[in-house]
Design an enzyme around this catalytic site. Sequence first.
Site, mmCIF file in Angstrom:
data_model
loop_
_atom_site.group_PDB
_atom_site.id
_atom_site.type_symbol
_atom_site.label_atom_id
_atom_site.label_comp_id
_atom_site.label_asym_id
_atom_site.label_seq_id
_atom_site.Cartn_x
_atom_site.Cartn_y
_atom_site.Cartn_z
ATOM 1 N N ARG A 1 -5.048 0.122 -7.065
ATOM 2 C CA ARG A 1 -3.918 0.844 -6.476
ATOM 3 C C ARG A 1 -3.437 1.993 -7.353
ATOM 4 N NH1 ARG A 1 -2.088 -2.298 -2.123
ATOM 5 N NH2 ARG A 1 -2.140 -4.539 -2.412
ATOM 6 N N LYS B 1 -8.044 6.551 9.569
ATOM 7 C CA LYS B 1 -9.493 6.365 9.639
ATOM 8 C C LYS B 1 -9.982 6.686 11.033
ATOM 9 C CE LYS B 1 -10.678 2.855 6.625
ATOM 10 N NZ LYS B 1 -11.212 1.518 6.306
ATOM 11 N N GLY C 1 0.786 -1.234 0.000
ATOM 12 C CA GLY C 1 0.000 0.000 0.000
ATOM 13 C C GLY C 1 0.817 1.282 0.000
ATOM 14 N N ASP D 1 0.261 3.211 4.081
ATOM 15 C CA ASP D 1 -0.805 3.929 3.390
ATOM 16 C C ASP D 1 -1.850 4.479 4.355
ATOM 17 O OD1 ASP D 1 -1.708 1.382 4.059
ATOM 18 O OD2 ASP D 1 -2.350 0.843 2.045
ATOM 19 N N ASP E 1 -5.723 -0.812 -2.001
ATOM 20 C CA ASP E 1 -6.394 -1.765 -2.883
ATOM 21 C C ASP E 1 -7.685 -2.307 -2.301
ATOM 22 O OD1 ASP E 1 -5.029 -3.331 -0.809
ATOM 23 O OD2 ASP E 1 -5.675 -5.060 -1.990
ATOM 24 N N ASP F 1 -5.528 2.239 10.453
ATOM 25 C CA ASP F 1 -6.917 1.828 10.671
ATOM 26 C C ASP F 1 -7.047 1.438 12.150
ATOM 27 O OD1 ASP F 1 -9.524 0.993 10.193
ATOM 28 O OD2 ASP F 1 -8.933 -0.938 9.389
HETATM 29 P P1 IMP Z 1 -4.314 -1.539 10.711
HETATM 30 O O1 IMP Z 1 -3.225 -2.518 11.014
HETATM 31 O O2 IMP Z 1 -5.656 -2.032 11.183
HETATM 32 O O3 IMP Z 1 -4.030 -0.127 11.129
HETATM 33 O O4 IMP Z 1 -4.514 -1.558 9.150
HETATM 34 C C1 IMP Z 1 -3.605 -1.044 8.295
HETATM 35 C C2 IMP Z 1 -3.667 -1.813 6.989
HETATM 36 O O5 IMP Z 1 -4.992 -2.236 6.666
HETATM 37 C C3 IMP Z 1 -3.267 -0.878 5.880
HETATM 38 O O6 IMP Z 1 -1.881 -0.994 5.653
HETATM 39 C C4 IMP Z 1 -4.087 -1.365 4.711
HETATM 40 O O7 IMP Z 1 -3.376 -2.376 4.033
HETATM 41 C C5 IMP Z 1 -5.305 -2.007 5.304
HETATM 42 N N1 IMP Z 1 -6.520 -1.154 5.224
HETATM 43 C C6 IMP Z 1 -7.192 -0.622 6.264
HETATM 44 N N2 IMP Z 1 -8.237 0.106 5.842
HETATM 45 C C7 IMP Z 1 -8.214 0.055 4.499
HETATM 46 C C8 IMP Z 1 -9.059 0.643 3.478
HETATM 47 O O8 IMP Z 1 -10.040 1.369 3.718
HETATM 48 N N3 IMP Z 1 -8.712 0.365 2.201
HETATM 49 C C9 IMP Z 1 -7.645 -0.413 1.869
HETATM 50 N N4 IMP Z 1 -6.842 -0.987 2.783
HETATM 51 C C10 IMP Z 1 -7.120 -0.742 4.093
HETATM 52 MG MG MG Z 2 -1.148 -2.342 4.072
#
Ligand code: IMP
Ligand code: MG
Length: 177
Positions: A159, A125, A38, A94, A153, A97
């Site tokens: 992407r 987010k 990403g 990227d 993606d 979340d």
């Molecule tokens: P986290 O570990 O929950 O913070 O998630 C981070 C990863 O989840 C990012 O590097 C993305 O690959 C993926 N991700 C989270 N939300 C989205 C989204 O809305 N679209 C695409 N990928 C996402």
């Molecule tokens: Mg990722």
Amino acid sequence: MKQLISESAIQSRVKSIGTLIQKDFQGEPVTVIGVLTGCLIFLSDLVRQLNLPVRIFFLRASSYRGNTTVPGNLEVDSSMLPDIQGKNILLIDDILDSGQTLAKLTKHLKEKGCGSIRTAVLLRKLGRQQHAIEPDYCGFEIPDEFVIGYGLDYNDEYRNLPFIGVLDPNQLPKGKS
Ligand code: IMP
Ligand code: MG
């Protein structure tokens, strides 16, 4: 698909983040580590804003999400990294979340003995975070919607879009991201 952040808004924000990073590193060499896949577009635009000695490496991190947006276990492959002992790291992803990816990766890189670590994400987010981590640089805060484009993606597609878009809500994310 709805456009959330335009190409020109992204480009101007990436420039400002570059200026901030440039100021913070004060001419020091920076070891950029991108989280595949990403980070791809954000990283390549951002590093071109840095007038600093820059080295670029990548690692892979995948959270298995089943058929929901809830992150599962994080799998990290850092076999492509060199020795980072004492290096000043800029970790680029990227989107933040749940925060699991950045929280676990910063811990992992500290355990490998890096000198300092700063983190940059294009998107954050709102209302989703479960792991305590504050990114040093963040492009945009966005609502809790599944976004694509500019490196992000859905099932490995989209992407290459130059803007950030929101997918139709009835197309729920599946599989790993
Ligand atoms: P986290 O570990 O929950 O913070 O998630 C981070 C990863 O989840 C990012 O590097 C993305 O690959 C993926 N991700 C989270 N939300 C989205 C989204 O809305 N679209 C695409 N990928 C996402
Ligand atoms: Mg990722």
